[in-house]
Design a protein around this motif. Structure first.
Motif, PDB file in Angstrom:
ATOM      1  N   ALA A 197       3.364  11.223  10.439  1.00 36.39           N
ATOM      2  CA  ALA A 197       4.434  10.521  11.143  1.00 36.39           C
ATOM      3  C   ALA A 197       3.863   9.625  12.240  1.00 36.39           C
ATOM      4  CB  ALA A 197       5.418  11.523  11.725  1.00 36.39           C
ATOM      5  N   TRP A 198       2.787  10.076  12.871  1.00 36.99           N
ATOM      6  CA  TRP A 198       2.129   9.272  13.906  1.00 36.99           C
ATOM      7  C   TRP A 198       1.647   7.943  13.338  1.00 36.99           C
ATOM      8  CZ3 TRP A 198      -2.957   7.619  13.797  1.00 36.99           C
ATOM      9  CH2 TRP A 198      -3.442   7.021  14.968  1.00 36.99           C
ATOM     10  N   ALA A 199       1.008   7.995  12.168  1.00 36.56           N
ATOM     11  CA  ALA A 199       0.526   6.761  11.533  1.00 36.56           C
ATOM     12  C   ALA A 199       1.698   5.858  11.170  1.00 36.56           C
ATOM     13  CB  ALA A 199      -0.296   7.094  10.299  1.00 36.56           C
ATOM     14  N   ILE A 224       0.847  -1.200   0.000  1.00 38.60           N
ATOM     15  CA  ILE A 224       0.000   0.000   0.000  1.00 38.60           C
ATOM     16  C   ILE A 224       0.875   1.240   0.000  1.00 38.60           C
ATOM     17  CG2 ILE A 224      -1.681   1.358   1.300  1.00 38.60           C
ATOM     18  CD1 ILE A 224      -2.743  -1.229   2.480  1.00 38.60           C
ATOM     19  N   PHE A 225       0.534   2.183  -0.863  1.00 39.18           N
ATOM     20  CA  PHE A 225       1.188   3.496  -0.905  1.00 39.18           C
ATOM     21  C   PHE A 225       0.090   4.539  -0.725  1.00 39.18           C
ATOM     22  CE2 PHE A 225       5.093   5.689  -2.668  1.00 39.18           C
ATOM     23  CZ  PHE A 225       4.636   6.994  -2.527  1.00 39.18           C
ATOM     24  N   THR A 226       0.188   5.361   0.319  1.00 40.89           N
ATOM     25  CA  THR A 226      -0.818   6.404   0.531  1.00 40.89           C
ATOM     26  C   THR A 226      -0.188   7.776   0.329  1.00 40.89           C
ATOM     27  OG1 THR A 226      -0.462   6.831   2.904  1.00 40.89           O
ATOM     28  CG2 THR A 226      -1.834   4.933   2.314  1.00 40.89           C
ATOM     29  N   LEU A 227      -0.993   8.704  -0.116  1.00 39.98           N
ATOM     30  CA  LEU A 227      -0.566  10.097  -0.263  1.00 39.98           C
ATOM     31  C   LEU A 227      -1.649  11.012   0.294  1.00 39.98           C
ATOM     32  CD1 LEU A 227       1.195  12.436  -1.383  1.00 39.98           C
ATOM     33  CD2 LEU A 227      -0.013  12.148  -3.574  1.00 39.98           C
ATOM     34  N   ASP A 265      -4.473   1.562  18.418  1.00 45.84           N
ATOM     35  CA  ASP A 265      -4.762   0.161  18.728  1.00 45.84           C
ATOM     36  C   ASP A 265      -4.900  -0.702  17.471  1.00 45.84           C
ATOM     37  OD1 ASP A 265      -4.811   0.580  21.516  1.00 45.84           O
ATOM     38  OD2 ASP A 265      -6.887   1.291  21.408  1.00 45.84           O
ATOM     39  N   THR A 266      -5.424  -0.115  16.384  1.00 49.61           N
ATOM     40  CA  THR A 266      -5.683  -0.918  15.187  1.00 49.61           C
ATOM     41  C   THR A 266      -4.543  -0.888  14.179  1.00 49.61           C
ATOM     42  OG1 THR A 266      -6.852   0.896  14.077  1.00 49.61           O
ATOM     43  CG2 THR A 266      -8.176  -0.612  15.429  1.00 49.61           C
ATOM     44  N   LEU A 267      -3.835   0.235  14.062  1.00 51.38           N
ATOM     45  CA  LEU A 267      -2.770   0.345  13.055  1.00 51.38           C
ATOM     46  C   LEU A 267      -1.697  -0.738  13.201  1.00 51.38           C
ATOM     47  CD1 LEU A 267      -2.286   4.222  12.778  1.00 51.38           C
ATOM     48  CD2 LEU A 267      -3.065   2.679  10.960  1.00 51.38           C
ATOM     49  N   PRO A 268      -1.276  -1.105  14.425  1.00 48.93           N
ATOM     50  CA  PRO A 268      -0.264  -2.154  14.540  1.00 48.93           C
ATOM     51  C   PRO A 268      -0.703  -3.508  13.986  1.00 48.93           C
ATOM     52  CG  PRO A 268      -0.375  -0.881  16.570  1.00 48.93           C
ATOM     53  CD  PRO A 268      -1.543  -0.469  15.735  1.00 48.93           C
ATOM     54  N   GLY A 269      -1.992  -3.680  13.767  1.00 47.89           N
ATOM     55  CA  GLY A 269      -2.495  -4.933  13.218  1.00 47.89           C
ATOM     56  C   GLY A 269      -2.342  -5.047  11.714  1.00 47.89           C
ATOM     57  N   ILE A 270      -1.915  -3.968  11.060  1.00 55.02           N
ATOM     58  CA  ILE A 270      -1.718  -3.984   9.610  1.00 55.02           C
ATOM     59  C   ILE A 270      -0.294  -4.437   9.330  1.00 55.02           C
ATOM     60  CG2 ILE A 270      -1.702  -2.606   7.496  1.00 55.02           C
ATOM     61  CD1 ILE A 270      -3.752  -0.753   8.837  1.00 55.02           C
ATOM     62  N   GLN A 271      -0.147  -5.649   8.833  1.00 55.11           N
ATOM     63  CA  GLN A 271       1.168  -6.252   8.649  1.00 55.11           C
ATOM     64  C   GLN A 271       1.763  -6.029   7.263  1.00 55.11           C
ATOM     65  OE1 GLN A 271       2.909  -7.750  11.184  1.00 55.11           O
ATOM     66  NE2 GLN A 271       1.218  -7.064  12.475  1.00 55.11           N
ATOM     67  N   THR A 272       0.970  -5.555   6.335  1.00 55.15           N
ATOM     68  CA  THR A 272       1.457  -5.379   4.973  1.00 55.15           C
ATOM     69  C   THR A 272       2.496  -4.265   4.899  1.00 55.15           C
ATOM     70  OG1 THR A 272       0.739  -5.109   2.670  1.00 55.15           O
ATOM     71  CG2 THR A 272      -0.291  -3.676   4.287  1.00 55.15           C
ATOM     72  N   LEU A 316       2.584   1.763  12.414  1.00 59.40           N
ATOM     73  CA  LEU A 316       2.510   0.668  11.445  1.00 59.40           C
ATOM     74  C   LEU A 316       3.804  -0.139  11.512  1.00 59.40           C
ATOM     75  CD1 LEU A 316       0.966   2.694   8.500  1.00 59.40           C
ATOM     76  CD2 LEU A 316      -0.085   0.658   9.530  1.00 59.40           C
ATOM     77  N   PRO A 317       3.717  -1.449  11.679  1.00 61.03           N
ATOM     78  CA  PRO A 317       4.923  -2.261  11.899  1.00 61.03           C
ATOM     79  C   PRO A 317       5.839  -2.388  10.693  1.00 61.03           C
ATOM     80  CG  PRO A 317       2.974  -3.659  11.774  1.00 61.03           C
ATOM     81  CD  PRO A 317       2.482  -2.252  11.817  1.00 61.03           C
ATOM     82  N   ASN A 318       5.313  -2.236   9.481  1.00 58.94           N
ATOM     83  CA  ASN A 318       6.130  -2.427   8.271  1.00 58.94           C
ATOM     84  C   ASN A 318       5.959  -1.245   7.320  1.00 58.94           C
ATOM     85  OD1 ASN A 318       7.161  -5.186   8.827  1.00 58.94           O
ATOM     86  ND2 ASN A 318       4.985  -5.696   8.742  1.00 58.94           N
TER      87      ASN A 318
END
Length: 232
Positions: free
Chosen positions: A190-192, A95-98, A164-171, A196-198
């Motif tokens: 930067a917070w997001a 995923i690439f977000t802008l 709480d939910t962002l760390p669950g995104i492993q992609t 995010l783990p990856n």
């Protein structure tokens, strides 16, 4: 070729991503879609919700027999992409977000929604109103805007992407923002990234929020690098 799905932002449509799609076509099977109620599709009776837009993506993938796809999400499209990765990780590649807004609270939602008053937009920014009318015809652009404002207010009270939910995104994710974006701050971006783990973080220089003002040549180069299609 790999499949790459481009997701538009709030008040946007698949057509707003046409210029980027043309640049990427030599190296990807590029897909776009209109979220329900956008780009001339029928405005639904139920309210706009990120969850519903994620369902639109799943429906598109199923219809085109795509088990998994890489995603580029502009603004709200990035929020949808990350939420989809959280709920259906097997369907999402990278995923690439802008220019995706992550700092949602009742206060920030009220501020954003205040700018989405159709009557004032038509009066003060008639050229923008005309562009929206053309983009969403035959649907009523004013209804699209009212639905969008309501969605933002709901998101302010019930954010989906949290600490709480962002760390669950492993992609693998690239979170990016323009250094001159007056709608999305570097701090929230930067917070997001930090939750995010990856993930990796990128700041585009001299870049404002509107997609029309983004340097698409630079963007497509970064997308090719991220998705492994570097052109020498």
């Amino acid at each position: 070729m790999s499949d790459l799905l481009l997701l538009h932002g709030a008040l946007g449509a698949a057509s707003t991503l046409d210029p980027l799609q043309q640049l990427l076509k030599p190296d990807f099977r590029v897909h776009t879609l209109n979220f329900r109620g956008h780009g001339g599709s029928t405005i639904p009776q139920e309210p706009f919700r990120i969850e519903h837009f994620a369902e639109d993506v799943l429906r598109y993938l199923d219809h085109h027999q795509l088990q998994q796809v890489d995603l580029f999400g502009y603004s709200m499209g990035g929020y949808v992409a990350l939420y989809l990765a959280l709920q259906h990780p097997d369907r999402v590649g990278r995923i690439f977000t802008l220019a995706t807004k992550f700092a949602w609270s009742p206060e920030t939602a009220a501020k954003e929604a205040k700018m989405l008053q159709p009557e004032k937009v038509a009066e003060k920014v008639p050229a923008f109103a005309a562009a929206l009318a053309k983009r969403h015809q035959p649907a009523d652009w004013q209804e699209v805007m009212r639905h969008t404002a309501s969605m933002m207010q709901h998101l302010g009270n019930h954010p989906l992407l949290t600490e709480d939910t962002l760390p669950g995104i492993q992609t693998t994710v690239r979170i990016s923002v323009g250094d001159r974006d007056n709608m999305v701050g570097l701090q929230e971006t930067a917070w997001a990234f930090q939750h995010l783990p990856n993930a990796s973080l990128q700041v585009f220089p001299n870049t404002h929020h509107p997609l029309e003002k983004v340097n698409l040549n630079q963007l497509q180069h970064e997308l090719r690098q991220f998705f492994g299609k570097v052109t020498v």
